[in-house]
Design a protein around this motif. Sequence first.
Motif, PDB file in Angstrom:
ATOM      1  N   LEU A   1       2.163   1.754  -3.457  1.00  0.00           N
ATOM      2  CA  LEU A   1       1.148   2.274  -4.382  1.00  0.00           C
ATOM      3  C   LEU A   1       0.890   3.754  -4.110  1.00  0.00           C
ATOM      4  O   LEU A   1       0.725   4.544  -5.039  1.00  0.00           O
ATOM      5  CB  LEU A   1      -0.154   1.472  -4.256  1.00  0.00           C
ATOM      6  CG  LEU A   1      -1.256   1.899  -5.230  1.00  0.00           C
ATOM      7  CD1 LEU A   1      -0.825   1.698  -6.665  1.00  0.00           C
ATOM      8  CD2 LEU A   1      -2.545   1.149  -4.973  1.00  0.00           C
TER       9      LEU A   1
ATOM     10  N   VAL B   1      -6.248  -6.015  -4.741  1.00  0.00           N
ATOM     11  CA  VAL B   1      -6.011  -6.495  -3.374  1.00  0.00           C
ATOM     12  C   VAL B   1      -6.648  -5.549  -2.360  1.00  0.00           C
ATOM     13  O   VAL B   1      -7.350  -5.970  -1.433  1.00  0.00           O
ATOM     14  CB  VAL B   1      -4.495  -6.617  -3.096  1.00  0.00           C
ATOM     15  CG1 VAL B   1      -4.252  -6.928  -1.633  1.00  0.00           C
ATOM     16  CG2 VAL B   1      -3.887  -7.691  -3.966  1.00  0.00           C
ATOM     17  N   ILE B   2      -6.429  -4.252  -2.585  1.00  0.00           N
ATOM     18  CA  ILE B   2      -6.911  -3.256  -1.633  1.00  0.00           C
ATOM     19  C   ILE B   2      -8.430  -3.289  -1.535  1.00  0.00           C
ATOM     20  O   ILE B   2      -8.999  -3.265  -0.443  1.00  0.00           O
ATOM     21  CB  ILE B   2      -6.407  -1.854  -2.039  1.00  0.00           C
ATOM     22  CG1 ILE B   2      -4.894  -1.764  -1.782  1.00  0.00           C
ATOM     23  CG2 ILE B   2      -7.139  -0.761  -1.297  1.00  0.00           C
ATOM     24  CD1 ILE B   2      -4.267  -0.495  -2.269  1.00  0.00           C
TER      25      ILE B   2
ATOM     26  N   GLY C   1       0.819  -1.203   0.000  1.00  0.00           N
ATOM     27  CA  GLY C   1       0.000   0.000   0.000  1.00  0.00           C
ATOM     28  C   GLY C   1       0.855   1.255   0.000  1.00  0.00           C
ATOM     29  O   GLY C   1       0.581   2.207  -0.737  1.00  0.00           O
TER      30      GLY C   1
ATOM     31  N   LEU D   1      -6.646   1.642   2.804  1.00  0.00           N
ATOM     32  CA  LEU D   1      -6.079   0.341   3.174  1.00  0.00           C
ATOM     33  C   LEU D   1      -5.365   0.431   4.523  1.00  0.00           C
ATOM     34  O   LEU D   1      -5.603  -0.387   5.418  1.00  0.00           O
ATOM     35  CB  LEU D   1      -5.093  -0.128   2.110  1.00  0.00           C
ATOM     36  CG  LEU D   1      -4.314  -1.388   2.482  1.00  0.00           C
ATOM     37  CD1 LEU D   1      -5.176  -2.613   2.298  1.00  0.00           C
ATOM     38  CD2 LEU D   1      -3.041  -1.522   1.698  1.00  0.00           C
ATOM     39  N   LEU D   2      -4.498   1.447   4.661  1.00  0.00           N
ATOM     40  CA  LEU D   2      -3.733   1.559   5.895  1.00  0.00           C
ATOM     41  C   LEU D   2      -4.673   1.823   7.064  1.00  0.00           C
ATOM     42  O   LEU D   2      -4.492   1.298   8.159  1.00  0.00           O
ATOM     43  CB  LEU D   2      -2.687   2.669   5.764  1.00  0.00           C
ATOM     44  CG  LEU D   2      -1.678   2.405   4.633  1.00  0.00           C
ATOM     45  CD1 LEU D   2      -0.733   3.561   4.460  1.00  0.00           C
ATOM     46  CD2 LEU D   2      -0.904   1.116   4.887  1.00  0.00           C
TER      47      LEU D   2
ATOM     48  N   ILE E   1      -6.050   4.999  -6.933  1.00  0.00           N
ATOM     49  CA  ILE E   1      -4.723   4.664  -6.421  1.00  0.00           C
ATOM     50  C   ILE E   1      -4.228   5.678  -5.401  1.00  0.00           C
ATOM     51  O   ILE E   1      -3.274   5.422  -4.684  1.00  0.00           O
ATOM     52  CB  ILE E   1      -3.676   4.456  -7.549  1.00  0.00           C
ATOM     53  CG1 ILE E   1      -3.541   5.690  -8.416  1.00  0.00           C
ATOM     54  CG2 ILE E   1      -3.999   3.246  -8.388  1.00  0.00           C
ATOM     55  CD1 ILE E   1      -2.405   5.568  -9.417  1.00  0.00           C
TER      56      ILE E   1
ATOM     57  N   PRO F   1      -4.625   3.317  -1.051  1.00  0.00           N
ATOM     58  CA  PRO F   1      -3.643   2.993  -0.008  1.00  0.00           C
ATOM     59  C   PRO F   1      -3.992   3.625   1.331  1.00  0.00           C
ATOM     60  O   PRO F   1      -3.794   3.011   2.380  1.00  0.00           O
ATOM     61  CB  PRO F   1      -2.344   3.573  -0.558  1.00  0.00           C
ATOM     62  CG  PRO F   1      -2.549   3.696  -2.014  1.00  0.00           C
ATOM     63  CD  PRO F   1      -3.996   3.935  -2.217  1.00  0.00           C
TER      64      PRO F   1
ATOM     65  N   LEU G   1      -2.643  -4.058  -7.347  1.00  0.00           N
ATOM     66  CA  LEU G   1      -2.717  -3.593  -5.964  1.00  0.00           C
ATOM     67  C   LEU G   1      -4.105  -3.070  -5.636  1.00  0.00           C
ATOM     68  O   LEU G   1      -4.610  -3.282  -4.529  1.00  0.00           O
ATOM     69  CB  LEU G   1      -1.664  -2.507  -5.708  1.00  0.00           C
ATOM     70  CG  LEU G   1      -0.237  -3.022  -5.626  1.00  0.00           C
ATOM     71  CD1 LEU G   1       0.701  -1.918  -5.197  1.00  0.00           C
ATOM     72  CD2 LEU G   1      -0.132  -4.175  -4.654  1.00  0.00           C
ATOM     73  N   VAL G   2      -4.749  -2.402  -6.603  1.00  0.00           N
ATOM     74  CA  VAL G   2      -6.118  -1.930  -6.357  1.00  0.00           C
ATOM     75  C   VAL G   2      -7.036  -3.127  -6.100  1.00  0.00           C
ATOM     76  O   VAL G   2      -7.884  -3.083  -5.209  1.00  0.00           O
ATOM     77  CB  VAL G   2      -6.626  -1.081  -7.551  1.00  0.00           C
ATOM     78  CG1 VAL G   2      -8.120  -0.850  -7.444  1.00  0.00           C
ATOM     79  CG2 VAL G   2      -5.907   0.246  -7.600  1.00  0.00           C
TER      80      VAL G   2
END
Lengths: 295, 352
Positions: free
Chosen positions: A106, B250-251, A103, B308-309, B301, B305, B247-248
């Motif tokens: 990204l 997964v997120i 993350g 996500l965090l 994007i 993140p 990654l998107v």
Amino acid sequence: MNSHVLAQALVIGVITGAGYGLVALGLVLIHKSSGVFNFAQGEFGTVAVYTLYRVHDKIGVPLLPAMLVGLLASVAMALATERVIVRRLFDAPRVTLLVATAGVSLLAISLELWLGEARLRFIQPALGRLDRLSVFSVQVSDQRLLVLAALALLAVLLGLFFSRTNLGLAILAVSQEPVATELMGISVRRLSSFIWGLTGLLAGIAGMLTAPVVGSFGPGFLTFNALIPGFTGAVLGGMNSLPGAFLGGIVVGVAQSLAVSSPAFHSIPGAGAVMVFVLLLAVLTVRPQGLLGKA
Amino acid sequence: MSAPGGRPSAAGWAARGAVTAALAALVLVVPALRGNVDVHTYTGAVIYAIIGLSLNVLLGYTGQISLGHQAFVGIGAFTSAYMVSRQGQPFAAGIAMAVVMGGLQALVLGAVSLRVTGLYFALVTLAYGTMAEESLFNIQSLTGGSAGQPAPKPMWFTTDLRYYYLCLALLGAVLWIDWRLMKTKGGRALLAVRENPRVAATFGADVKVYTLMAFVVAGAFAGLGGALLAHNDTFVVRDLFNFQLALVFVIMTVIGGLRNRTGVVLGSAFFALSGYFFDKLFKHGLSIPGLKVLPKEYVPIVIGPLLLLFTLTRHPGGVGQQIRPLQRWLRGRPFSFRDTHDAEVRVSDVRA
């Protein structure tokens, strides 16, 4: 493949691989101390390159101070990642941390796309001459020589740091036996910040050395150029040995360079990426303890 | 409305019926009232939901993470586009082939690499995704190279609205298959494996085989999602399937809430629509003084993140856990926030 092409592939491979080796070194340090695969490692380096470009080419600060600012940026990013995310998730399972560092990566890429635009930027090599030296009748540009010299110096400094200073020895201890180190009165958590800062520094150096050799950089530069080869190098070294990781990086660089320049692979697009993938699969399935590791 | 624990009153049922009807209308009727461009975006959201469910099978049920899911989706997209526009096959054959190819590549990759799990498996999928991006998707004769490959919409479904309903029906099918599969012996074994692989193995569950099966199912769903994506855009280009997209994926699955189908569908749809919402919210782009305008294609994007965090450190159950009270209420139980603050689901279930 004639001998000249072979020699050229070898020389270029070793120099590219040394960059991978630096990334691999940072990955192993973090894996050993925090137990996580740090997918943000590449972006630490890209941020350094972007900062260098901003400060040097846009504001006009001389190269050496600008490089220092760039390295400060990558160290700051690594420390921030450690403080904000890794420390919070210290007790979380490792794959959670992996997702978190992905993350971070990204986020950095998206900010570079947003604020730095999606285009490639060209970077002038610090030294321009191409023909000063030839190895095996292969012309090695001054920029590549500079990279080699910097890497040799760095290897010596790192060697001294890990063998002569208390801090370096403590880091080695943490990376070998975290529990025993804690019992000896060394705070693993406190060292963790230091290790992350150090890997930020290594990634920053890797980025700054690689960018002028590649000739251009864009968003996600070091992630796309060196993260997977770096990981593959680290896995080749068994994911636990620092010299092994560096050597592994060089092996990956040479293998990739051979694949790209070999006529047998000319018809395959992206032969370098295929080579790295095959190498990674082969090591993981045949020799998961790494090339140097004991069975 | 009702005594705690008792059955809801007639008014209670009416209220629940009204909310359900409103939700159904939002999904079924609202798109019919919007223009083609909007419907195209909504279809994208439905397809993202399928992709999210695909990743949920892998990440949620087996605890293995794929950082190369853009390759699975991309191979589905290119397979279907190739079948339809190069081979002249009907749409159904293209979709079927995409599903088969998605499952097949998962089978091959999984058979080779599932002997390593956790961090190392994530690394293998990452390298696989990059390899597909740089090599497979550049094979001119299969993907059209940088020019891309046309993927016309199927007969009967040529308008955006009809295609939207088709995708919605397929999402329903995926949800149903997912639900049925988890009720089979294999599905229950997977749950046991995730809880504790050693105990499950002791009771005779073959961890490796069930994980591989889940990986194949995930690959097949991803292939379907990719094929639908290609025909929604009527064109497929390789540049779409990059690392950021993986990654998107997964997120959006993690934020949706692992093992919670509704949550995953909502999380995925949110990410597919985030650029669209952003456009509606800031007509002229978000301009913070001193910064460049944020283009809407970068919205997922940038916010992804951050969300996500936030999810990982604060709300590991994701969206799925936050909507639990509403789901319970709709099923006829009293509305309460009880039990929802403890993490029922954690990303931490993912094992290394």
